[in-house]
Write a protein that holds these residues in place. Structure first.
Motif, PDB file in Angstrom:
ATOM      1  N   SER A  60      16.639  54.510  -7.724  1.00 38.21           N
ATOM      2  CA  SER A  60      15.278  53.706  -7.801  1.00 38.21           C
ATOM      3  C   SER A  60      14.653  54.025  -9.246  1.00 38.21           C
ATOM      4  CB  SER A  60      14.548  53.714  -6.617  1.00 38.21           C
ATOM      5  OG  SER A  60      14.855  53.755  -5.392  1.00 38.21           O
ATOM      6  N   PHE A  61      14.735  55.114  -9.556  1.00 35.52           N
ATOM      7  CA  PHE A  61      14.045  55.432 -10.766  1.00 35.52           C
ATOM      8  C   PHE A  61      14.704  55.142 -12.148  1.00 35.52           C
ATOM      9  CE2 PHE A  61      12.456  59.512  -8.520  1.00 35.52           C
ATOM     10  CZ  PHE A  61      11.788  58.861  -7.557  1.00 35.52           C
ATOM     11  N   LYS A  62      16.319  55.097 -12.153  1.00 34.48           N
ATOM     12  CA  LYS A  62      16.847  54.656 -13.272  1.00 34.48           C
ATOM     13  C   LYS A  62      16.552  53.174 -13.625  1.00 34.48           C
ATOM     14  CE  LYS A  62      20.999  56.146 -15.639  1.00 34.48           C
ATOM     15  NZ  LYS A  62      22.058  56.978 -15.530  1.00 34.48           N
ATOM     16  N   VAL A  98      11.863  68.208  -7.529  1.00 31.74           N
ATOM     17  CA  VAL A  98      13.018  67.410  -7.649  1.00 31.74           C
ATOM     18  C   VAL A  98      12.465  65.953  -6.813  1.00 31.74           C
ATOM     19  CG1 VAL A  98      15.521  66.658  -7.136  1.00 31.74           C
ATOM     20  CG2 VAL A  98      14.867  68.873  -7.697  1.00 31.74           C
ATOM     21  N   ASP A  99      12.419  64.762  -7.519  1.00 31.27           N
ATOM     22  CA  ASP A  99      11.786  63.737  -6.890  1.00 31.27           C
ATOM     23  C   ASP A  99      13.066  62.643  -6.879  1.00 31.27           C
ATOM     24  OD1 ASP A  99      10.598  61.867  -5.752  1.00 31.27           O
ATOM     25  OD2 ASP A  99       8.529  61.805  -7.115  1.00 31.27           O
ATOM     26  N   CYS A 100      13.279  61.988  -5.909  1.00 29.14           N
ATOM     27  CA  CYS A 100      14.570  61.210  -6.010  1.00 29.14           C
ATOM     28  C   CYS A 100      14.190  59.917  -5.059  1.00 29.14           C
ATOM     29  CB  CYS A 100      15.700  61.873  -5.098  1.00 29.14           C
ATOM     30  SG  CYS A 100      17.071  60.705  -4.928  1.00 29.14           S
ATOM     31  N   GLY A 109      14.042  54.349  -0.651  1.00 27.87           N
ATOM     32  CA  GLY A 109      13.746  55.567  -0.199  1.00 27.87           C
ATOM     33  C   GLY A 109      13.190  56.368  -1.287  1.00 27.87           C
ATOM     34  N   ASP A 110      12.297  57.195  -0.949  1.00 27.96           N
ATOM     35  CA  ASP A 110      11.679  58.020  -1.952  1.00 27.96           C
ATOM     36  C   ASP A 110      10.851  59.290  -1.581  1.00 27.96           C
ATOM     37  OD1 ASP A 110      10.003  58.964  -4.241  1.00 27.96           O
ATOM     38  OD2 ASP A 110       8.202  57.406  -4.105  1.00 27.96           O
ATOM     39  N   PHE A 111      11.480  60.380  -1.999  1.00 30.92           N
ATOM     40  CA  PHE A 111      10.828  61.586  -1.492  1.00 30.92           C
ATOM     41  C   PHE A 111      11.263  62.853  -2.377  1.00 30.92           C
ATOM     42  CE2 PHE A 111      13.849  63.231   1.592  1.00 30.92           C
ATOM     43  CZ  PHE A 111      14.296  62.199   2.122  1.00 30.92           C
ATOM     44  N   ALA A 112      10.547  64.071  -2.291  1.00 30.60           N
ATOM     45  CA  ALA A 112      10.466  65.035  -3.243  1.00 30.60           C
ATOM     46  C   ALA A 112      10.318  66.420  -2.844  1.00 30.60           C
ATOM     47  CB  ALA A 112       9.462  64.809  -4.496  1.00 30.60           C
ATOM     48  N   ILE A 205       3.421  60.061   1.030  1.00 35.20           N
ATOM     49  CA  ILE A 205       2.271  61.100   0.795  1.00 35.20           C
ATOM     50  C   ILE A 205       3.028  61.985  -0.093  1.00 35.20           C
ATOM     51  CG2 ILE A 205       0.619  62.594   1.802  1.00 35.20           C
ATOM     52  CD1 ILE A 205       0.783  61.074   4.502  1.00 35.20           C
ATOM     53  N   GLU A 206       2.317  62.536  -1.094  1.00 35.18           N
ATOM     54  CA  GLU A 206       2.801  63.106  -2.236  1.00 35.18           C
ATOM     55  C   GLU A 206       1.847  64.007  -2.983  1.00 35.18           C
ATOM     56  OE1 GLU A 206       5.017  61.412  -5.407  1.00 35.18           O
ATOM     57  OE2 GLU A 206       4.402  59.289  -4.713  1.00 35.18           O
ATOM     58  N   PRO A 207       1.302  65.134  -2.137  1.00 36.80           N
ATOM     59  CA  PRO A 207       0.430  66.127  -3.011  1.00 36.80           C
ATOM     60  C   PRO A 207       1.076  66.435  -4.192  1.00 36.80           C
ATOM     61  CG  PRO A 207       0.920  66.716  -0.776  1.00 36.80           C
ATOM     62  CD  PRO A 207       1.615  65.562  -0.981  1.00 36.80           C
ATOM     63  N   TYR A 236       5.316  67.823  -3.397  1.00 43.87           N
ATOM     64  CA  TYR A 236       6.299  67.707  -1.845  1.00 43.87           C
ATOM     65  C   TYR A 236       5.914  66.120  -1.668  1.00 43.87           C
ATOM     66  CZ  TYR A 236       7.411  72.451  -1.770  1.00 43.87           C
ATOM     67  OH  TYR A 236       7.974  73.868  -2.132  1.00 43.87           O
ATOM     68  N   GLU A 237       6.846  65.473  -1.265  1.00 44.07           N
ATOM     69  CA  GLU A 237       6.635  64.016  -0.663  1.00 44.07           C
ATOM     70  C   GLU A 237       7.493  63.602   0.307  1.00 44.07           C
ATOM     71  OE1 GLU A 237       7.857  61.126  -3.603  1.00 44.07           O
ATOM     72  OE2 GLU A 237       6.894  59.612  -2.770  1.00 44.07           O
ATOM     73  N   HIS A 238       6.577  63.198   1.494  1.00 44.51           N
ATOM     74  CA  HIS A 238       7.659  62.790   2.526  1.00 44.51           C
ATOM     75  C   HIS A 238       7.128  61.352   2.639  1.00 44.51           C
ATOM     76  CE1 HIS A 238       9.623  65.458   4.851  1.00 44.51           C
ATOM     77  NE2 HIS A 238       8.917  66.450   4.919  1.00 44.51           N
TER      78      HIS A 238
HETATM   79 MG    MG Z   1       8.871  60.098  -5.207  1.00 45.77          MG
END
Ligand code: MG
Ligand code: MG
Length: 266
Positions: A60-62, A98-100, A109-112, A205-207, A236-238
């Motif tokens: 998603s990020f690229k 690491v965020d992916c 999908g997006d979490f870290a 959610i990503e503090p 961290y991200e969920h």
């Molecule tokens: Mg992320």
């Protein structure tokens, strides 16, 4: 500025979002296996990109607003959006967030997760553990009928008791066919304020929590975000969905836990 509506999802959309999140879970675990002193960041990025593509998904990020890599790799005082650059290598005592993101069948999908590289100091270990704990408290507050302010308040009050900085310029977000949708999910806020959480929402959610002060600056590359005082930050991200039956965390750290030998709640 265009007014953006919250995009509510169907059961079929939720099913696709779960699959996208699974790709991210596997990818983060693959990256986790390779985190050790001496490893180049560009290598981690290539592992991540390959894993995403092996699962028939797209990073998603690229290319997102010109971001050049598949993963955001943020080391030590880099809070988020770190770009893996040639020559950058992990060292013993570093931490790396690491965020992916992975796009599969039209949904992101997006979490870290923040990893320790070798042995990290006790205060940095605590920063990591407590940032993850603040995410758990944010998830607990993310109930149908609560508001985004309830989430932010939970994260902020927990972290501030330790004197940590809570980054305010960046926040969590709705997610779906677009990576960043409404509502914004700040990591600070007043209870019962802001957008209400309702069935059909998918949110991240990503503090982003700093050991020192919360102030940040952006590097000349236009992406990399550092703490001003150059003290480390954890992230961290969920990713979760709100249904009328309750809140479901669709991201998972379980596979990461298997690699690290840690017991992860989600
Ligand atoms: Mg992320
Ligand atoms: Mg996100």
């Amino acid at each position: 500025m265009t007014f953006r509506r919250i995009k509510y999802k169907s059961e079929a959309d939720f099913a696709k979002l779960r699959e996208s999140a699974k790709v991210v879970a596997v990818t983060l675990a693959e990256v986790a296996k390779n985190i050790k002193p001496g490893v180049p960041l560009t290598y981690l990025d290539s592992i991540g990109e390959q894993c995403i593509r092996d699962h028939h998904a797209i990073p998603s990020f690229k290319g997102y607003e010109g971001f050049p890599a598949a993963l955001c790799l943020s080391v030590n005082d880099v809070v988020v959006h770190g770009i893996p650059k040639a020559g950058d290598v992990l060292r013993d005592g570093d931490i790396i967030s690491v965020d992916c993101g992975a796009l599969l069948d039209g949904f992101h999908g997006d979490f870290a997760y923040t990893f320790a590289v070798g042995e990290v100091s006790e205060e940095v270990r605590l920063l990591m553990d407590r940032t993850k704990e603040s995410l758990m408290l944010g998830i607990k507050a993310a109930m149908n009928g609560n508001t985004v302010g309830d989430i932010g308040h939970a994260v902020e009050t927990y972290c501030e008791q330790f004197g940590y900085g809570v980054v305010r310029e960046l926040c969590g977000h709705g997610i779906g066919r677009e990576m960043h949708e409404r509502p914004d999910i700040p990591n600070y806020g007043r209870p019962h304020s802001g957008d209400r959480l309702q069935p059909g929402m998918c949110i991240c959610i990503e503090p982003m929590i700093t050991l020192g002060k919360r102030q940040i600056y952006i590097e000349n590359d236009g992406w990399t975000i550092h703490t001003k005082d150059r003290l480390p930050a954890a992230h961290y991200e969920h990713q979760l969905i709100i249904t009328d039956k309750g809140t479901e965390v669709i991201s998972s750290y379980k596979q990461i836990g298997e690699v690290l030998g840690t017991n992860e709640l989600y």
